[in-house]
Design a protein around this motif. Sequence first.
Motif, PDB file in Angstrom:
ATOM      1  N   ALA A   1       0.839  -1.203   0.000  1.00  0.00           N
ATOM      2  CA  ALA A   1       0.000   0.000   0.000  1.00  0.00           C
ATOM      3  C   ALA A   1       0.870   1.247   0.000  1.00  0.00           C
ATOM      4  N   GLN A   2       0.260   2.329  -0.410  1.00  0.00           N
ATOM      5  CA  GLN A   2       0.877   3.651  -0.380  1.00  0.00           C
ATOM      6  C   GLN A   2       0.103   4.483   0.638  1.00  0.00           C
ATOM      7  N   PHE A   3       0.795   5.302   1.394  1.00  0.00           N
ATOM      8  CA  PHE A   3       0.106   6.208   2.312  1.00  0.00           C
ATOM      9  C   PHE A   3       0.946   7.455   2.480  1.00  0.00           C
ATOM     10  N   CYS A   4       0.346   8.491   3.023  1.00  0.00           N
ATOM     11  CA  CYS A   4       1.072   9.732   3.289  1.00  0.00           C
ATOM     12  C   CYS A   4       1.147   9.959   4.793  1.00  0.00           C
ATOM     13  N   ALA A   5       2.326  10.324   5.260  1.00  0.00           N
ATOM     14  CA  ALA A   5       2.565  10.453   6.696  1.00  0.00           C
ATOM     15  C   ALA A   5       1.588  11.406   7.364  1.00  0.00           C
ATOM     16  N   GLY A   6       1.237  12.484   6.667  1.00  0.00           N
ATOM     17  CA  GLY A   6       0.371  13.496   7.258  1.00  0.00           C
ATOM     18  C   GLY A   6      -1.046  13.025   7.530  1.00  0.00           C
ATOM     19  N   TYR A   7      -1.448  11.887   6.955  1.00  0.00           N
ATOM     20  CA  TYR A   7      -2.805  11.391   7.180  1.00  0.00           C
ATOM     21  C   TYR A   7      -2.984  10.837   8.593  1.00  0.00           C
ATOM     22  N   HIS A   8      -1.904  10.367   9.197  1.00  0.00           N
ATOM     23  CA  HIS A   8      -1.987   9.812  10.557  1.00  0.00           C
ATOM     24  C   HIS A   8      -0.623   9.948  11.233  1.00  0.00           C
ATOM     25  N   ARG A   9      -0.316  11.180  11.595  1.00  0.00           N
ATOM     26  CA  ARG A   9       1.002  11.505  12.124  1.00  0.00           C
ATOM     27  C   ARG A   9       1.351  10.706  13.375  1.00  0.00           C
ATOM     28  N   ASP A  10       0.339  10.362  14.170  1.00  0.00           N
ATOM     29  CA  ASP A  10       0.594   9.614  15.409  1.00  0.00           C
ATOM     30  C   ASP A  10       1.049   8.183  15.138  1.00  0.00           C
ATOM     31  N   LYS A  11       0.790   7.672  13.944  1.00  0.00           N
ATOM     32  CA  LYS A  11       1.160   6.292  13.628  1.00  0.00           C
ATOM     33  C   LYS A  11       2.549   6.188  13.001  1.00  0.00           C
ATOM     34  N   ASN A  12       3.055   7.289  12.476  1.00  0.00           N
ATOM     35  CA  ASN A  12       4.349   7.262  11.788  1.00  0.00           C
ATOM     36  C   ASN A  12       5.135   8.540  12.091  1.00  0.00           C
ATOM     37  N   ARG A  13       5.331   8.784  13.380  1.00  0.00           N
ATOM     38  CA  ARG A  13       5.952  10.043  13.810  1.00  0.00           C
ATOM     39  C   ARG A  13       7.343  10.246  13.217  1.00  0.00           C
ATOM     40  N   ALA A  14       8.121   9.178  13.110  1.00  0.00           N
ATOM     41  CA  ALA A  14       9.523   9.320  12.707  1.00  0.00           C
ATOM     42  C   ALA A  14       9.665   9.903  11.310  1.00  0.00           C
ATOM     43  N   ILE A  15       8.870   9.446  10.359  1.00  0.00           N
ATOM     44  CA  ILE A  15       9.058   9.923   8.992  1.00  0.00           C
ATOM     45  C   ILE A  15       8.450  11.308   8.765  1.00  0.00           C
ATOM     46  N   THR A  16       7.710  11.827   9.737  1.00  0.00           N
ATOM     47  CA  THR A  16       7.170  13.183   9.561  1.00  0.00           C
ATOM     48  C   THR A  16       8.276  14.237   9.582  1.00  0.00           C
ATOM     49  N   VAL A  17       9.484  13.854   9.964  1.00  0.00           N
ATOM     50  CA  VAL A  17      10.609  14.792   9.865  1.00  0.00           C
ATOM     51  C   VAL A  17      10.793  15.242   8.414  1.00  0.00           C
ATOM     52  N   LEU A  18      10.427  14.369   7.478  1.00  0.00           N
ATOM     53  CA  LEU A  18      10.572  14.673   6.058  1.00  0.00           C
ATOM     54  C   LEU A  18       9.514  15.654   5.561  1.00  0.00           C
ATOM     55  N   GLU A  19       8.514  15.927   6.398  1.00  0.00           N
ATOM     56  CA  GLU A  19       7.448  16.854   6.024  1.00  0.00           C
ATOM     57  C   GLU A  19       7.630  18.234   6.653  1.00  0.00           C
ATOM     58  N   LEU A  20       8.737  18.440   7.338  1.00  0.00           N
ATOM     59  CA  LEU A  20       8.976  19.750   7.934  1.00  0.00           C
ATOM     60  C   LEU A  20       9.112  20.812   6.836  1.00  0.00           C
ATOM     61  N   PRO A  21       8.632  22.020   7.079  1.00  0.00           N
ATOM     62  CA  PRO A  21       8.664  23.054   6.043  1.00  0.00           C
ATOM     63  C   PRO A  21      10.062  23.618   5.815  1.00  0.00           C
ATOM     64  N   PHE A  22      10.294  24.027   4.598  1.00  0.00           N
ATOM     65  CA  PHE A  22      11.526  24.714   4.202  1.00  0.00           C
ATOM     66  C   PHE A  22      12.791  23.950   4.602  1.00  0.00           C
ATOM     67  N   LEU A  23      12.835  22.662   4.248  1.00  0.00           N
ATOM     68  CA  LEU A  23      14.038  21.869   4.504  1.00  0.00           C
ATOM     69  C   LEU A  23      15.133  22.154   3.470  1.00  0.00           C
ATOM     70  N   GLY A  24      14.738  22.732   2.343  1.00  0.00           N
ATOM     71  CA  GLY A  24      15.728  23.081   1.329  1.00  0.00           C
ATOM     72  C   GLY A  24      15.916  22.058   0.239  1.00  0.00           C
ATOM     73  N   VAL A  25      15.026  21.089   0.145  1.00  0.00           N
ATOM     74  CA  VAL A  25      15.115  20.101  -0.943  1.00  0.00           C
ATOM     75  C   VAL A  25      14.744  20.785  -2.258  1.00  0.00           C
ATOM     76  N   GLU A  26      15.555  20.550  -3.289  1.00  0.00           N
ATOM     77  CA  GLU A  26      15.361  21.264  -4.566  1.00  0.00           C
ATOM     78  C   GLU A  26      14.907  20.372  -5.711  1.00  0.00           C
ATOM     79  N   THR A  27      15.273  19.087  -5.699  1.00  0.00           N
ATOM     80  CA  THR A  27      14.948  18.210  -6.828  1.00  0.00           C
ATOM     81  C   THR A  27      14.326  16.907  -6.338  1.00  0.00           C
ATOM     82  N   LEU A  28      13.674  16.202  -7.256  1.00  0.00           N
ATOM     83  CA  LEU A  28      13.096  14.907  -6.901  1.00  0.00           C
ATOM     84  C   LEU A  28      14.178  13.885  -6.583  1.00  0.00           C
ATOM     85  N   GLU A  29      15.286  13.937  -7.305  1.00  0.00           N
ATOM     86  CA  GLU A  29      16.387  13.012  -7.032  1.00  0.00           C
ATOM     87  C   GLU A  29      16.909  13.214  -5.610  1.00  0.00           C
ATOM     88  N   GLN A  30      17.007  14.470  -5.197  1.00  0.00           N
ATOM     89  CA  GLN A  30      17.442  14.789  -3.836  1.00  0.00           C
ATOM     90  C   GLN A  30      16.391  14.285  -2.836  1.00  0.00           C
TER      91      GLN A  30
END
Length: 335
Positions: free
Chosen positions: A82-111
């Motif tokens: 299955a595919q899911f998005c971390a923001g749909y249930h932040r309490d179930k996947n707290r660790a990967i929500t670090v990747l959803e923090l704003p303005f992390l500076g990611v510029e490309t899809l490869e990055q």
Amino acid sequence: MKTMTATATAALTLAFASEALATEWNVSLWGQRRAFTEHVEKLAELVEERSGGEFTMAISYGGLSNNRENLDGISIGAFEMAQFCAGYHRDKNRAITVLELPFLGVETLEQEVAVANAVYAHPAVQDEMAQWNARILMTSPMPQYNLVGTGEPRDTVEEFDGMRVRATGGIGQVMEAAGAVPTSVTATEAYNSMESGVVDAVAFAQHAHLSFGTIDIADWWTENLNPGTVNCPVVVNIDAYEALSDEHRAILDEAVGEAIEHYLLNYAELLQRWDEVLLEKGVQKVQVDQAEIARLRGNADPIHQAWIEEATSNGLPGQELYDLTVQAVADNAPE
């Protein structure tokens, strides 16, 4: 009474053996086939081809589960992938929500892929996913989100004040800090919410604005706001993964890189067509002034710190995960 010949018996035995070895996985996605799901489609194609049809995937777009319950479905073995998005249930996947923090500076899809893979490999992430009987197979890299909205363009922090916006994760938090009112309606609900005036704007990547129709009723699009993105992994049920034959498991693992490469190429083509779509739909491109973006970015640091503290209070190595993410962004910056 006729008896079977040795040849016939051998053929029947081989047929039964082949049938026993055949594996079909059910895969739970949502919406419709689009750029966001192309790596899953490609993975299914590669796995079937390389297994000689012995390992297949039945992909369902909403027929197995809704998008907010895909992780639950994986946990009970209702489907194998299955595919899911971390923001749909932040309490179930707290660790990967670090990747959803704003303005992390990611510029490309490869990055984005490289940063996500670095975080996914951390033991704390793997342990948290294992609580749901889930193993992360690959990410679903998305470019920085931008807003489409109705009415007059909003391109200053003051104009964001009071704006009702569909935005999840860190994007929602940074918009809230600017006075907006974020809501986390699902992607499939975004069009109706925008059409009915429940929200004034929707934050999506380009493919989702196309796929879910928000671009069809938009008056404007922020070309350069780039506040962040969401993280949407593809996971497999651990029991199903471990039950695969060694051959099928190797085929699956080895197909991931090629599936991601297909996704990146497909998305690049979509981005090349984006300007044509805006022109065709009569959507105004809005360039947000860099001073306004800087004001928004200034709200990000407290959100980052709050994430670290909350993650730590929940028993996660918050600072370590955050530092890993920031380092991965720097290490994989485009030249």
